[in-house]
Structures are given as C-alpha cells and as structure tokens.
Design a protein around this motif. Structure first.
Motif, PDB file in Angstrom:
ATOM      1  N   VAL A   1      10.547  -5.039   4.964  1.00  0.00           N
ATOM      2  CA  VAL A   1       9.623  -6.171   4.935  1.00  0.00           C
ATOM      3  C   VAL A   1       8.923  -6.258   3.582  1.00  0.00           C
ATOM      4  CG1 VAL A   1       9.197  -6.065   7.420  1.00  0.00           C
ATOM      5  CG2 VAL A   1       7.680  -4.815   5.856  1.00  0.00           C
ATOM      6  N   ASP A   2       8.419  -7.431   3.294  1.00  0.00           N
ATOM      7  CA  ASP A   2       7.554  -7.639   2.140  1.00  0.00           C
ATOM      8  C   ASP A   2       6.149  -7.874   2.681  1.00  0.00           C
ATOM      9  OD1 ASP A   2       6.168  -8.403  -0.094  1.00  0.00           O
ATOM     10  OD2 ASP A   2       7.383 -10.178  -0.535  1.00  0.00           O
ATOM     11  N   ILE A   3       5.258  -6.912   2.504  1.00  0.00           N
ATOM     12  CA  ILE A   3       3.901  -7.038   3.038  1.00  0.00           C
ATOM     13  C   ILE A   3       3.148  -8.167   2.347  1.00  0.00           C
ATOM     14  CG2 ILE A   3       1.706  -5.842   3.435  1.00  0.00           C
ATOM     15  CD1 ILE A   3       3.153  -3.246   3.515  1.00  0.00           C
ATOM     16  N   GLY A   4       3.477  -8.403   1.090  1.00  0.00           N
ATOM     17  CA  GLY A   4       2.751  -9.407   0.333  1.00  0.00           C
ATOM     18  C   GLY A   4       1.643  -8.837  -0.525  1.00  0.00           C
ATOM     19  N   TRP A   5       1.595  -7.510  -0.622  1.00  0.00           N
ATOM     20  CA  TRP A   5       0.619  -6.856  -1.484  1.00  0.00           C
ATOM     21  C   TRP A   5       1.145  -6.769  -2.906  1.00  0.00           C
ATOM     22  CZ3 TRP A   5      -0.728  -1.901   1.828  1.00  0.00           C
ATOM     23  CH2 TRP A   5      -1.463  -2.282   2.960  1.00  0.00           C
ATOM     24  N   GLY A   6       0.226  -6.632  -3.856  1.00  0.00           N
ATOM     25  CA  GLY A   6       0.588  -6.421  -5.246  1.00  0.00           C
ATOM     26  C   GLY A   6      -0.267  -5.332  -5.856  1.00  0.00           C
ATOM     27  N   PRO A   7      -0.230  -5.190  -7.173  1.00  0.00           N
ATOM     28  CA  PRO A   7      -0.989  -4.122  -7.842  1.00  0.00           C
ATOM     29  C   PRO A   7      -2.490  -4.249  -7.687  1.00  0.00           C
ATOM     30  CG  PRO A   7      -0.021  -5.649  -9.443  1.00  0.00           C
ATOM     31  CD  PRO A   7       0.568  -5.994  -8.120  1.00  0.00           C
ATOM     32  N   GLU A   8      -2.956  -5.414  -7.233  1.00  0.00           N
ATOM     33  CA  GLU A   8      -4.404  -5.580  -7.035  1.00  0.00           C
ATOM     34  C   GLU A   8      -4.942  -4.618  -5.971  1.00  0.00           C
ATOM     35  OE1 GLU A   8      -2.594  -7.961  -3.763  1.00  0.00           O
ATOM     36  OE2 GLU A   8      -2.158  -7.697  -5.899  1.00  0.00           O
ATOM     37  N   ILE A   9      -4.072  -4.148  -5.077  1.00  0.00           N
ATOM     38  CA  ILE A   9      -4.518  -3.246  -4.010  1.00  0.00           C
ATOM     39  C   ILE A   9      -4.987  -1.913  -4.595  1.00  0.00           C
ATOM     40  CG2 ILE A   9      -3.878  -2.062  -1.875  1.00  0.00           C
ATOM     41  CD1 ILE A   9      -3.955  -5.086  -1.564  1.00  0.00           C
ATOM     42  N   LEU A  10      -4.123  -1.279  -5.396  1.00  0.00           N
ATOM     43  CA  LEU A  10      -4.506  -0.004  -5.998  1.00  0.00           C
ATOM     44  C   LEU A  10      -5.693  -0.176  -6.947  1.00  0.00           C
ATOM     45  CD1 LEU A  10      -4.138   3.011  -6.457  1.00  0.00           C
ATOM     46  CD2 LEU A  10      -2.407   2.477  -8.195  1.00  0.00           C
ATOM     47  N   ASP A  11      -5.695  -1.267  -7.703  1.00  0.00           N
ATOM     48  CA  ASP A  11      -6.819  -1.502  -8.622  1.00  0.00           C
ATOM     49  C   ASP A  11      -8.137  -1.589  -7.854  1.00  0.00           C
ATOM     50  OD1 ASP A  11      -5.060  -1.520 -10.746  1.00  0.00           O
ATOM     51  OD2 ASP A  11      -4.982  -3.711 -10.903  1.00  0.00           O
ATOM     52  N   ALA A  12      -8.118  -2.293  -6.730  1.00  0.00           N
ATOM     53  CA  ALA A  12      -9.340  -2.428  -5.930  1.00  0.00           C
ATOM     54  C   ALA A  12      -9.728  -1.095  -5.296  1.00  0.00           C
ATOM     55  CB  ALA A  12      -9.149  -3.490  -4.850  1.00  0.00           C
ATOM     56  N   CYS A  13      -8.741  -0.332  -4.868  1.00  0.00           N
ATOM     57  CA  CYS A  13      -9.027   1.003  -4.320  1.00  0.00           C
ATOM     58  C   CYS A  13      -9.730   1.867  -5.361  1.00  0.00           C
ATOM     59  CB  CYS A  13      -7.744   1.692  -3.875  1.00  0.00           C
ATOM     60  SG  CYS A  13      -6.995   1.031  -2.372  1.00  0.00           S
ATOM     61  N   MET A  14      -9.216   1.831  -6.582  1.00  0.00           N
ATOM     62  CA  MET A  14      -9.830   2.639  -7.636  1.00  0.00           C
ATOM     63  C   MET A  14     -11.227   2.117  -7.986  1.00  0.00           C
ATOM     64  SD  MET A  14      -7.776   5.073  -7.986  1.00  0.00           S
ATOM     65  CE  MET A  14      -8.937   5.843  -9.117  1.00  0.00           C
ATOM     66  N   ASP A  15     -11.424   0.796  -7.935  1.00  0.00           N
ATOM     67  CA  ASP A  15     -12.758   0.241  -8.159  1.00  0.00           C
ATOM     68  C   ASP A  15     -13.739   0.767  -7.107  1.00  0.00           C
ATOM     69  OD1 ASP A  15     -11.949  -1.229 -10.342  1.00  0.00           O
ATOM     70  OD2 ASP A  15     -11.735  -3.115  -9.243  1.00  0.00           O
ATOM     71  N   TYR A  16     -13.306   0.753  -5.849  1.00  0.00           N
ATOM     72  CA  TYR A  16     -14.151   1.226  -4.750  1.00  0.00           C
ATOM     73  C   TYR A  16     -14.494   2.707  -4.931  1.00  0.00           C
ATOM     74  CZ  TYR A  16     -15.568   2.396   0.052  1.00  0.00           C
ATOM     75  OH  TYR A  16     -16.259   2.848   1.154  1.00  0.00           O
ATOM     76  N   LEU A  17     -13.460   3.524  -5.158  1.00  0.00           N
ATOM     77  CA  LEU A  17     -13.667   4.968  -5.284  1.00  0.00           C
ATOM     78  C   LEU A  17     -14.528   5.303  -6.501  1.00  0.00           C
ATOM     79  CD1 LEU A  17     -10.074   6.189  -4.357  1.00  0.00           C
ATOM     80  CD2 LEU A  17     -12.148   6.553  -3.011  1.00  0.00           C
TER      81      LEU A  17
END
Length: 474
Positions: free
Chosen positions: A297-313
């Motif tokens: 499947v293609d979830i529809g996520w992109g690199p913004e997911i990891l970037d946002a995770c790192m912003d949060y952490l």
C-alpha cells in the motif's frame, strides 16, 4: 542441560521448570552471571550489577519453589531493568555523568510491579545519556556492542537490555520507547520488542504525560513479551495517563487465515537497505503462507513525518535536557548536548506544527487500518550503524542516500507520533554483516491483541528464535 541452552531458555519455559523442579533459580542466575562477567568488556550490556544480592534472592526463591509456593508470577526470574527508571535505594545514572552519584528514593511504577511478582533485578542495562539516541554509548559507561557483530550498535536507547537478552544474561528486560527505543534494539539484536499504546503502561512524570513516550518489554519470544507486558500494564494511582481497566493479554490466539495485511516497505519516504528489503518481503510471503492476504500500500506519508517527529522530540525531549546545559553542559555526552542545544532554538509554533502533521498523518493511517487487520513494515531501514556512531558528528547512508543521522536510519518514530497504535517488532532475518533485521506489526489504536495475534502466528511459523544455530557466537 547444556549451559548455553540454559541461557537461552525463554522466561515462560524457565518458570515451568522452576515449577516442576527440573531447574533452580540459583542455577539459572549463576549461568547468566557467569556469561555477563565473561562478556562485560566485549559487550558492556550492564551498568550497575547487584549479583551478590541477586544470589541471595535466588536462594530464597528456590526455597519457595521447593514448597510449591512462589511469591508471584516472576518468582526467581532474572529481569534486567533499564538504567533510567528507579528502584528505591539503588543507583540510577540515566547514562549520564550528571547522575553518576544519584541514588533513587522511590521505585518507578513498572519496577514496583515487576518486583512485587518476585522478579530478581540482578543488573541495570546500559543506555545512551538520558535515552536520547538510537545507539548505546556514553561518557560514563563507554560503548555497548551488538553480540551478533561487535563492530555494530545493539541499537538504543534500550540497547543494554537488548544486548543482554541476545547474550543470554537476563530472562526478560525492560525498555522505554520515545522514538523507537524498544523497537530499534529489538531489531538490531533479533528480539521481540513491544511498544504498547500510550497510557497502557505507567511511567514517571513528566514523561508519562508525553504521548510519544511508552514503557514496555523486550524478550526472546512473543509469549515472554506478553508475560512481562501483562505485569507492567494497568492503571496506577501515580500516573494520570494510565488507562482503566487493566488489559490482560491472552497467551494463545487463533490463526490469522483470512486476514488482510497492508505492507509498506518505505512508509512513503524511507530508503531501505537491500537486506532489510529482502527480509521484509520474505516475511510478507510467510504471512501469505499462513493464509493472509498481503497487499503493498501507499500510506500517503512523506518526509514531513520524520521532520515533524524530530521537531516534536527536539522541542519537548530536547527541552527537558536543555535545563542541564548551563550548570552541567561540560559533563554531557556530545549527542546529548547537541540535542539540548538544538532545543534552545525551537519555538511553540514549531511544536504545534508537529501536532498538526500528526493529525494529518492519522487521517491517512486510520482509514487504512479500517480496511486491513494490521500494517507491516521494516523496523529499521538499516540493520545497524557502528557501535560508536555519534549522531551529532557522523553521517549515515542507506543504499547510497544520506539520511538524518539521529533517527533517519530507523522506521520506528512515526509510530511514536501515532502513539495509540500498538506496535510489536519481531525478527525478520539477518543481514550480510550478521546483524538481525526486524519487522514492525502495527495494529489499530488500542487493539493490542491484534498485534500479538499476528506476532504469535509469525513466530510459530518461523519456529521461534535463538534455537541452535541462531545464537551469537560469543
């Protein structure tokens, strides 16, 4: 029984043998201590050890088992506790020179539950400083290495727990997971690691209030992970985030024939090592052999997911570390100081932006998990990085592409963002360098039993792990 077979007994099998009196808790503990002492310099899985006290506890446990009156469901079982949570009267360093003389006055809720079931805490396991990296080394304790290939990391931050289990120097071990810290080392060391959904297990403040943060078990089998999870979980009067009622997971499950399983090799943006890709596809085929339909499947996520995770952490976790900079910055390990310094430049707007990305991400994952029973994907995109890898200084490439050095080589962090989804990591095979690889099984929110049912079916089909020929060469 050969001593090596004794070391790799599952916890559930060891307890059965205590009960039928074919094994003594003293015999098991002595074997684990001997292996731990023999590998202390080469692997460095433990920080503080309590071997003499543990031997006395094992003798007392043996006497209870002889009478058929165990003190709890872990009586006599050696359980290694990550050196970040507390046991009253015992040192806890968090891998930091700042805390090298700290002795806890209280016991963390999950440790309280483990001790109340008769477990023997014979050692504390190594972690990077304040658990803030996907590797395990620190200025205080040195480098912890992967038993399968000592040039490589066992992962982090629960790397000492994972290394100990892979070595056979503990029967169960605890971990915590704020960006993958249970699942990364589970994958690197060929183990089962479970990130329960947020609120399932208690934690200490303030990170019990951080929805990225989860405590959970590491083990050599799915049954063992269930055993420890069932003890750790449930509401606790000191943790407002814990869920009522307590969930007790079954130890037996039906097969998964007829299931629909979604497969994402890259979660939309990750670059995969070829060994990881091969082993993930083989795992998908095994699920097909079990009667499940597996669809990419293609979830529809992109690199913004990891970037946002790192912003949060960076904002929240890094912000917690930043308070140490002024007084103790000179004592901090390089990657920890770097993380704290980056937090000084974070803003409330950046933090809120990470939450907006999380909301958008679940708008895509949630409906997918309505159509499929579960999602599978690799745990780590790369089997492991070098044992002394420094994310504040070193670069990392996956299949020729440079990725973020902190957590760009692992695929765990998006499911800290999707924190209400239970996720279990199980071994998927080995890479050419001898390091294991892992597979994540992601269930719908708060459906722990779905993750365990899939993992149990998969493990049974694999024939289990750490049998003869599937152990590190020590």
């Amino acid at each position: 029984m050969m001593s090596e077979d004794l070391l790799y007994l599952t916890a559930t099998e060891a307890l059965k043998r205590f009960a039928d009196k074919t094994l003594s808790p003293v015999e098991l503990l002595d074997a684990q201590i001997a292996r731990a002492e023999a590998t202390a310099d080469s692997i460095n899985a433990f920080t503080y050890t309590h071997f003499d006290e543990a031997r006395e506890s094992a003798k007392a446990s043996e006497a209870r088992w002889v009478k058929g009156a165990p003190a709890g469901c872990l009586d006599g079982l050696p359980v290694a506790i990550k050196d970040e949570s507390y046991i009253a009267g015992k040192p806890t360093s968090g891998g930091s020179l700042i805390l090298k003389d700290f002795v806890a006055e209280t016991t963390s809720p999950m440790n309280e539950r483990i001790l109340n079931e008769g477990a023997i805490v014979h050692a504390r396991t190594a972690t990077p400083e304040f658990s803030c990296a996907g590797i395990t080394w620190s200025r205080l304790w040195g480098v912890t290495r992967n038993p399968w290939n000592t040039q490589m990391t066992p992962g982090g931050s629960s790397g000492g727990s994972a290394a100990s289990l892979a070595l056979g120097t503990s029967s169960l071990a605890t971990g915590s997971d704020i960006g993958g810290s249970i699942r990364i080392p589970a994958s690197c060391c060929g183990l089962v690691g479970y990130k329960p959904p947020y609120g399932r297990n208690p934690d200490d403040p303030p990170f019990n209030l951080d929805f990225y943060c989860h405590t959970g078990p590491l083990a050599r089998s799915v049954s063992d992970a269930i055993l420890l999870q069932n003890i750790m979980c449930g509401p606790h009067p000191l943790d407002i985030a814990t869920l009522y009622p307590k969930l007790t997971l079954p130890t037996r499950y039906p097969d998964i024939k007829g299931w629909k399983i979604a497969l994402s090799l890259d979660l939309g943006s990750y670059t995969l090592d070829e060994d990881v890709r091969r082993n993930t596809l083989a795992a998908a085929d095994l699920f097909r052999d079990l009667g499940a339909t597996v669809e990419e499947v293609d979830i529809g996520w992109g690199p913004e997911i990891l970037d946002a995770c790192m912003d949060y952490l960076t904002h929240l976790f890094g912000g917690a570390l930043a308070g140490e900079l002024e007084e103790h910055g000179d004592l901090m390990t390089s990657y920890c100081r770097d993380f704290a310094e980056k937090a000084m430049g974070s803003s409330a707007q950046t933090f809120v932006g990470s939450l907006e990305t999380a909301g958008q991400a679940y708008l895509k994952l949630g409906p997918l998990l309505e159509r499929y029973d579960c999602l599978i994907c690799p745990t780590n995109a790369l089997p492991a990085v070098p044992a002394d890898f420094d994310p504040s200084r070193d670069k990392v490439e996956v299949s020729g592409r440079q990725v973020r050095p902190e957590l760009g080589w692992v695929m765990t962090t998006p499911f800290n963002m999707m924190s209400r989804c239970p996720v279990i990591s199980v071994p998927s095979g080995f890479a050419a360098n001898g390091v294991p690889t892992g597979l994540q099984i992601i269930a719908p929110t708060y459906r722990d039993e779905i993750a365990m049912q899939a993992a149990m079916a998969y493990e049974t089909a694999c024939g289990g792990w750490f049998g003869n020929g599937q152990r590190p060469t020590i």
